[in-house]
Motif scaffolding. Structure first.
Motif, mmCIF file in Angstrom:
data_model
loop_
_atom_site.group_PDB
_atom_site.id
_atom_site.type_symbol
_atom_site.label_atom_id
_atom_site.label_comp_id
_atom_site.label_asym_id
_atom_site.label_seq_id
_atom_site.Cartn_x
_atom_site.Cartn_y
_atom_site.Cartn_z
ATOM 1 N N THR A 12 0.542 -6.030 -11.739
ATOM 2 C CA THR A 12 -0.204 -4.860 -11.257
ATOM 3 C C THR A 12 -0.329 -4.796 -9.737
ATOM 4 O O THR A 12 -0.735 -3.780 -9.186
ATOM 5 C CB THR A 12 -1.641 -4.875 -11.843
ATOM 6 O OG1 THR A 12 -2.206 -6.174 -11.592
ATOM 7 C CG2 THR A 12 -1.635 -4.593 -13.330
ATOM 8 N N MET A 14 0.834 -5.237 -5.504
ATOM 9 C CA MET A 14 1.768 -4.531 -4.623
ATOM 10 C C MET A 14 3.210 -4.991 -4.854
ATOM 11 O O MET A 14 4.121 -4.185 -5.018
ATOM 12 C CB MET A 14 1.345 -4.862 -3.182
ATOM 13 C CG MET A 14 1.485 -3.798 -2.165
ATOM 14 S SD MET A 14 0.683 -2.294 -2.626
ATOM 15 C CE MET A 14 2.066 -1.212 -2.491
ATOM 16 N N ALA A 82 4.578 -12.752 -8.818
ATOM 17 C CA ALA A 82 3.970 -12.066 -7.673
ATOM 18 C C ALA A 82 2.481 -12.388 -7.683
ATOM 19 O O ALA A 82 1.635 -11.514 -7.522
ATOM 20 C CB ALA A 82 4.206 -10.566 -7.779
ATOM 21 N N PRO A 84 -1.032 -14.499 -6.376
ATOM 22 C CA PRO A 84 -1.581 -15.146 -5.178
ATOM 23 C C PRO A 84 -1.287 -16.637 -5.253
ATOM 24 O O PRO A 84 -1.205 -17.213 -6.344
ATOM 25 C CB PRO A 84 -3.087 -14.884 -5.292
ATOM 26 C CG PRO A 84 -3.256 -13.848 -6.331
ATOM 27 C CD PRO A 84 -2.064 -13.891 -7.226
ATOM 28 N N ASN A 105 7.524 -15.491 -5.416
ATOM 29 C CA ASN A 105 7.201 -14.939 -4.099
ATOM 30 C C ASN A 105 6.082 -15.667 -3.419
ATOM 31 O O ASN A 105 5.832 -15.472 -2.241
ATOM 32 C CB ASN A 105 6.607 -13.548 -4.319
ATOM 33 C CG ASN A 105 7.599 -12.506 -4.068
ATOM 34 O OD1 ASN A 105 7.932 -12.257 -2.932
ATOM 35 N ND2 ASN A 105 8.095 -11.944 -5.142
ATOM 36 N N ARG A 110 6.783 -23.316 -1.805
ATOM 37 C CA ARG A 110 7.913 -23.113 -0.877
ATOM 38 C C ARG A 110 8.333 -24.342 -0.101
ATOM 39 O O ARG A 110 9.510 -24.584 0.092
ATOM 40 C CB ARG A 110 7.546 -22.033 0.151
ATOM 41 C CG ARG A 110 7.653 -20.632 -0.345
ATOM 42 C CD ARG A 110 7.307 -19.659 0.778
ATOM 43 N NE ARG A 110 6.969 -18.364 0.220
ATOM 44 C CZ ARG A 110 6.105 -17.520 0.784
ATOM 45 N NH1 ARG A 110 5.502 -17.824 1.921
ATOM 46 N NH2 ARG A 110 5.854 -16.363 0.212
ATOM 47 N N SER A 178 1.216 -2.928 3.588
ATOM 48 C CA SER A 178 1.533 -3.333 2.215
ATOM 49 C C SER A 178 1.715 -4.846 2.121
ATOM 50 O O SER A 178 1.633 -5.412 1.036
ATOM 51 C CB SER A 178 2.779 -2.610 1.698
ATOM 52 O OG SER A 178 3.877 -2.879 2.543
ATOM 53 N N GLY A 181 -1.123 -6.749 0.427
ATOM 54 C CA GLY A 181 -1.436 -6.476 -0.978
ATOM 55 C C GLY A 181 -2.300 -5.235 -1.113
ATOM 56 O O GLY A 181 -2.543 -4.508 -0.136
ATOM 57 N N GLY A 326 11.589 -8.441 1.760
ATOM 58 C CA GLY A 326 10.619 -9.497 2.053
ATOM 59 C C GLY A 326 9.908 -10.032 0.824
ATOM 60 O O GLY A 326 9.115 -10.974 0.940
ATOM 61 N N ALA A 327 10.134 -9.465 -0.356
ATOM 62 C CA ALA A 327 9.368 -9.930 -1.521
ATOM 63 C C ALA A 327 10.157 -9.732 -2.823
ATOM 64 O O ALA A 327 10.989 -10.572 -3.170
ATOM 65 C CB ALA A 327 8.006 -9.239 -1.564
HETATM 66 P P1 NAP Z 1 -1.825 -8.111 -4.645
HETATM 67 O O1 NAP Z 1 -1.460 -6.692 -4.443
HETATM 68 O O2 NAP Z 1 -3.187 -8.553 -4.308
HETATM 69 O O3 NAP Z 1 -1.513 -8.494 -6.178
HETATM 70 C C1 NAP Z 1 -1.891 -9.723 -6.764
HETATM 71 C C2 NAP Z 1 -1.522 -9.739 -8.247
HETATM 72 O O4 NAP Z 1 -1.890 -11.002 -8.808
HETATM 73 C C3 NAP Z 1 -2.220 -8.667 -9.073
HETATM 74 O O5 NAP Z 1 -1.368 -8.269 -10.127
HETATM 75 C C4 NAP Z 1 -3.438 -9.419 -9.640
HETATM 76 O O6 NAP Z 1 -3.869 -8.910 -10.890
HETATM 77 C C5 NAP Z 1 -2.851 -10.786 -9.882
HETATM 78 N N1 NAP Z 1 -3.905 -11.816 -9.860
HETATM 79 C C6 NAP Z 1 -4.776 -12.056 -8.860
HETATM 80 N N2 NAP Z 1 -5.590 -13.083 -9.174
HETATM 81 C C7 NAP Z 1 -5.216 -13.502 -10.409
HETATM 82 C C8 NAP Z 1 -5.652 -14.524 -11.286
HETATM 83 N N3 NAP Z 1 -6.655 -15.353 -10.970
HETATM 84 N N4 NAP Z 1 -5.022 -14.663 -12.480
HETATM 85 C C9 NAP Z 1 -4.017 -13.856 -12.800
HETATM 86 N N5 NAP Z 1 -3.545 -12.848 -12.008
HETATM 87 C C10 NAP Z 1 -4.133 -12.684 -10.826
HETATM 88 O O7 NAP Z 1 -0.858 -9.069 -3.790
HETATM 89 P P2 NAP Z 1 0.701 -8.856 -3.393
HETATM 90 O O8 NAP Z 1 0.798 -8.307 -2.022
HETATM 91 O O9 NAP Z 1 1.401 -8.168 -4.507
HETATM 92 O O10 NAP Z 1 1.208 -10.359 -3.263
HETATM 93 C C11 NAP Z 1 1.531 -11.143 -4.393
HETATM 94 C C12 NAP Z 1 2.156 -12.466 -3.926
HETATM 95 O O11 NAP Z 1 3.368 -12.209 -3.203
HETATM 96 C C13 NAP Z 1 1.247 -13.265 -2.969
HETATM 97 O O12 NAP Z 1 1.438 -14.645 -3.189
HETATM 98 C C14 NAP Z 1 1.770 -12.871 -1.598
HETATM 99 O O13 NAP Z 1 1.509 -13.812 -0.610
HETATM 100 C C15 NAP Z 1 3.283 -12.771 -1.892
HETATM 101 N N6 NAP Z 1 4.035 -11.904 -0.982
HETATM 102 C C16 NAP Z 1 3.610 -10.632 -0.705
HETATM 103 C C17 NAP Z 1 4.391 -9.832 0.145
HETATM 104 C C18 NAP Z 1 4.013 -8.408 0.496
HETATM 105 O O14 NAP Z 1 4.711 -7.805 1.329
HETATM 106 N N7 NAP Z 1 2.969 -7.833 -0.085
HETATM 107 C C19 NAP Z 1 5.569 -10.331 0.678
HETATM 108 C C20 NAP Z 1 5.979 -11.625 0.364
HETATM 109 C C21 NAP Z 1 5.203 -12.397 -0.479
HETATM 110 P P3 NAP Z 1 -5.082 -7.865 -11.008
HETATM 111 O O15 NAP Z 1 -4.546 -6.550 -10.517
HETATM 112 O O16 NAP Z 1 -5.376 -7.855 -12.442
HETATM 113 O O17 NAP Z 1 -6.204 -8.405 -10.146
#
Ligand code: NAP
Length: 344
Positions: A12, A14, A82, A84, A105, A110, A178, A181, A326-327
């Motif tokens: 769900t 980003m 994806a 945290p 990701n 890493r 973005s 997140g 990037g992801a």
């Molecule tokens: P985000 O929008 O905050 O999404 C986090 C996701 O993880 C949501 O689906 C959330 O579910 C789920 N989640 C959070 N806590 C949880 C838990 N305790 N148990 C199970 N599911 C949980 O973050 P994002 O930007 O997509 O980033 C996701 C990962 O990719 C992170 O590790 C980030 O560092 C990495 N990343 C992000 C980017 C970027 O450009 N955004 C780039 C490279 C790497 P709910 O919706 O149900 O809370």
């Protein structure tokens, strides 16, 4: 070629949404399971997700019922994560130990010695760490990671410069919203503003390139002889990280040979690979996030303003799509490479 069934953890978020958008039209992959946080388990994806990445939730995932973070309940050849980082540390290990291939990701694994940190065009030979990891940890499956979003865009541009004697890099980033997140940074904090600090980011951008550009010696990666110094900043742009780079070499370099080096980075014969990995723009006002982030469906990076700084240093700007190259796109390209190399 048979289709591989895939699951998305953190579906769900980003990056999770970007995974779903790209995987929905993928010729090798079929989305089978979506795994969510506890509060969403048992609910239908289309009813639950706050969809942000395009006009509509793809038809084929709307009616998928979300599953808990339990490997026994998930059926897939590949698990894209994806999550945290803190959650990923336990959950990804649970899946890998149960025999799943995890393409992650998250930053949790890493920098672990036996975990490949991959960019297919940069260090495909690091996939050799998979065997080391399975042996070390006694796992049937394994974890392969992709770098931080700012790192990956930077390192794609540094890879072709290594043969010119690259020694020292200074980078200043202008990172999109973005990348934080969803919901991410509050609008009142970022509108009409720039945030001069992103927690944990500079350390990743300084350390990860040394592993990515290092040599796999059969049992571990010897880090590259390079120093990277980073200053990272959040700017009011939706998608696309822009980075100002200063690169210093062990010898004199000319702008033309640097541009030839950028143009020499070859695309791979994989579905998500762009036709051109690095696009070099000659105009003095490019790259720009809004104009250049979707090049190669978000998988190309764009370089511009390549100019001399001193006899042995050049400076340039580089831009890439943070949630695609990037992801999500980065993990998917890693999975495609593993399939091509018959590791899945
Ligand atoms: P985000 O929008 O905050 O999404 C986090 C996701 O993880 C949501 O689906 C959330 O579910 C789920 N989640 C959070 N806590 C949880 C838990 N305790 N148990 C199970 N599911 C949980 O973050 P994002 O930007 O997509 O980033 C996701 C990962 O990719 C992170 O590790 C980030 O560092 C990495 N990343 C992000 C980017 C970027 O450009 N955004 C780039 C490279 C790497 P709910 O919706 O149900 O809370």
């Amino acid at each position: 070629m048979r289709k591989y069934s895939v699951a998305v953890l953190g579906a769900t978020g980003m990056v999770g949404q970007k995974f779903i958008q790209i995987l929905s039209n993928h010729e090798w992959f079929d989305i089978k399971s979506l795994v969510a946080s506890e509060k969403r388990v048992g609910k239908f994806y289309g009813e639950e997700v706050e969809w942000k990445v395009s006009a509509n939730v793809p038809e084929k995932v709307r009616d998928i019922e979300m599953l808990p973070m339990d490997p026994k309940k998930v059926d897939a050849d590949i698990v894209f994560s994806a999550l945290p980082s803190d959650t990923a540390r336990k959950v990804e290990a649970d899946f890998a130990s149960e025999g799943f291939v995890v393409a992650s990701n998250a930053s949790a694994f890493r920098m672990e010695k036996d975990v490949p940190l991959m960019i297919p065009e940069v260090n495909p030979e690091h996939l050799g760490l998979i065997e080391v990891q399975k042996k070390n940890r006694n796992w049937d499956g394994f974890i392969v990671t992709n770098p931080n979003c700012t790192t990956i865009i930077l390192v794609l541009s540094l890879k072709p410069l290594m043969d010119l004697g690259l020694k020292r890099v200074i980078v200043s980033s202008m990172q999109a919203l973005s990348g934080a997140g969803y919901p991410g940074v509050p609008s009142l904090a970022i509108m009409d503003n720039v945030l001069p600090f992103i927690k944990g980011e500079e350390e990743k951008v300084e350390e990860e390139p040394l592993k990515l550009l290092g040599k796999f010696n059969g049992s571990e990666v010897e880090y590259a002889d390079l120093t990277v110094s980073a200053s990272c900043h959040r700017v009011p742009v939706i998608d696309g990280h822009l980075e100002a780079v200063w690169a210093e070499f062990s010898r004199d370099v000319e702008v033309d040979e640097v541009i030839d080096a950028f143009n020499s980075l070859k695309p791979l014969d994989l579905p998500t690979s762009p036709e051109k990995v690095i696009i070099v723009r000659k105009e003095s006002d490019r790259p720009q996030p809004r104009l250049d982030r979707d090049e190669g469906d978000g998988m190309s990076i764009t370089v511009g303003r390549v100019r001399k700084d001193s006899s042995n240093a050049i400076k340039y700007l580089v831009l890439g799509h943070n949630t695609v190259r990037g992801a999500a796109g980065a993990s998917i390209l890693n999975a495609e490479l593993m399939i091509k190399e018959k590791l899945i």
